[in-house]
Design an enzyme around this catalytic site. Structure first.
Site, PDB file in Angstrom:
ATOM      1  N   TYR A 193     -37.984  14.395   6.868  1.00 29.31           N
ATOM      2  CA  TYR A 193     -36.905  14.463   7.870  1.00 29.31           C
ATOM      3  C   TYR A 193     -35.971  13.265   7.742  1.00 29.31           C
ATOM      4  CZ  TYR A 193     -34.546  14.361  12.393  1.00 29.31           C
ATOM      5  OH  TYR A 193     -33.594  14.302  13.385  1.00 29.31           O
ATOM      6  N   LYS A 223     -31.853  13.068   6.703  1.00 28.96           N
ATOM      7  CA  LYS A 223     -30.831  12.472   7.561  1.00 28.96           C
ATOM      8  C   LYS A 223     -30.078  11.354   6.845  1.00 28.96           C
ATOM      9  CE  LYS A 223     -31.166  15.312  10.742  1.00 28.96           C
ATOM     10  NZ  LYS A 223     -30.032  16.146  11.145  1.00 28.96           N
ATOM     11  N   THR A 258     -33.759  18.892  23.545  1.00 31.77           N
ATOM     12  CA  THR A 258     -33.522  20.181  22.895  1.00 31.77           C
ATOM     13  C   THR A 258     -34.826  20.677  22.275  1.00 31.77           C
ATOM     14  OG1 THR A 258     -33.011  19.342  20.670  1.00 31.77           O
ATOM     15  CG2 THR A 258     -31.192  19.379  22.275  1.00 31.77           C
TER      16      THR A 258
END
Length: 326
Positions: free
Chosen positions: A207, A211, A244
């Site tokens: 991850y 990014k 979220t």
């Protein structure tokens, strides 16, 4: 055995400590408020992952300002529901959903071709969709999922729409590419010889790498557009810790704790969209003021690695090779 365990554990520890630091900083900064932004009548925007969360709020605000918004997403039911909700709020809304699966290069190509065939301008491209901490797996084309969805799919989408972005930009009204990244980029590492994490897999490291790749891409694209004299800017944005569904792949006990903490302390999706919208719309970012890395509603410095020209170019060229682009 011990080294393999440490390779999995260390990225997780780094990411969670960073998350704690970011959360404390954003609590000290207080809630974000979007300044008054100019009307966007006649402008066209694409928002990936606009069916929910930050992407939905970005799409909704753009529609409110008069833009024609195309939501790209893989979940048709979710996307159409988002369109209906927006239309209920704004009767004059120009908003639509188009199928876009960033884990499929064919889907990305079909989406871009369909858009180009309509001969519309493209003033704003918000590369927002993403995955986080997903189990080890491959995209349709064999890429590690974080690298394929968060970075490579958006790289291809941007590349295929770049001519339209160039044609749509004007002096004083540049076209804008906004890549939604994360503070996680600052602990990421780019392994050019193992971008697909085949040698060892850590969802946390994958991850963070994706990014960092987004930030490197954003900076290099901006430099390419500026040196070529094109009216296109590119920036990377960190929306902060936002409540979220992105965190749904956390280890179950952590996910339960995060769900409680998020409701109390995280930013709402609307607050998370604030910096993204500022980067996409602010008149202050025209001309030489565009580009950069944005967080907490303002431009911020980032790690020296993101400014490494050799790394930027190497990643760019490898990406073109992986996607069979010229």
């Amino acid at each position: 055995m011990l080294s393999a365990f440490w390779c999995h554990l260390l990225p997780a520890i780094k990411l969670y400590l960073l998350g704690l630091k970011v959360l404390l900083l954003q609590l000290l900064n207080g809630p974000l408020r979007l300044p008054v932004m100019p009307r966007q009548d006649g402008n066209v925007a694409i928002v990936t992952g606009g069916g929910r969360g930050i992407g939905y709020e970005v799409a909704r605000h753009l529609v409110r300002l008069g833009a024609h918004v195309i939501i790209g997403g893989r979940d048709e039911q979710e996307g159409l529901a988002a369109v209906r909700r927006i239309c209920e709020h704004y009767k004059e809304a120009k908003v639509e959903f188009k199928k876009l699966d960033l884990a499929s290069l064919q889907s990305v190509r079909q989406f871009a071709q369909s858009f180009r065939e309509r001969d519309l301008p493209l003033n704003i491209l918000v590369n927002n969709a993403g995955v986080m901490l997903v189990p080890e797996g491959r995209t349709e084309d064999g890429f590690e999922q974080h690298f394929g969805v968060n970075y490579l799919g958006h790289f291809l989408l941007t590349w295929l729409l770049l001519d339209t972005l160039k044609d749509s930009g004007k002096s004083g009204h540049v076209s804008r590419v906004v890549n939604v990244s994360s503070s996680a980029h600052c602990i990421g590492q780019i392994r050019l010889n193992d971008l697909n994490s085949r040698q060892s897999y850590s969802s946390h490291a994958a991850y963070c790498q994706s990014k960092l790749a987004q930030v490197l891409f954003s900076f290099h694209l901006h430099q390419e557009m500026q040196s070529g004299g094109f009216q296109v800017s590119s920036c990377a944005v960190d929306p902060g810790m936002v409540d979220t569904a992105l965190y749904r792949h956390l280890w179950t006990p952590l996910h339960l704790a995060q769900s409680v903490i998020a409701r109390l302390l995280f930013r709402t999706p609307e607050e998370g969209a604030t910096t993204v919208l500022s980067a996409a719309l602010s008149p202050a970012l025209e001309g030489d003021c565009g580009g950069g890395y944005w967080a907490n509603g303002c431009r911020e410095m980032t790690t020296p690695l993101t400014f490494d020209p050799q790394l930027q170019v190497s990643l760019w060229e490898i990406s073109l090779q992986l996607l069979n682009l010229h």
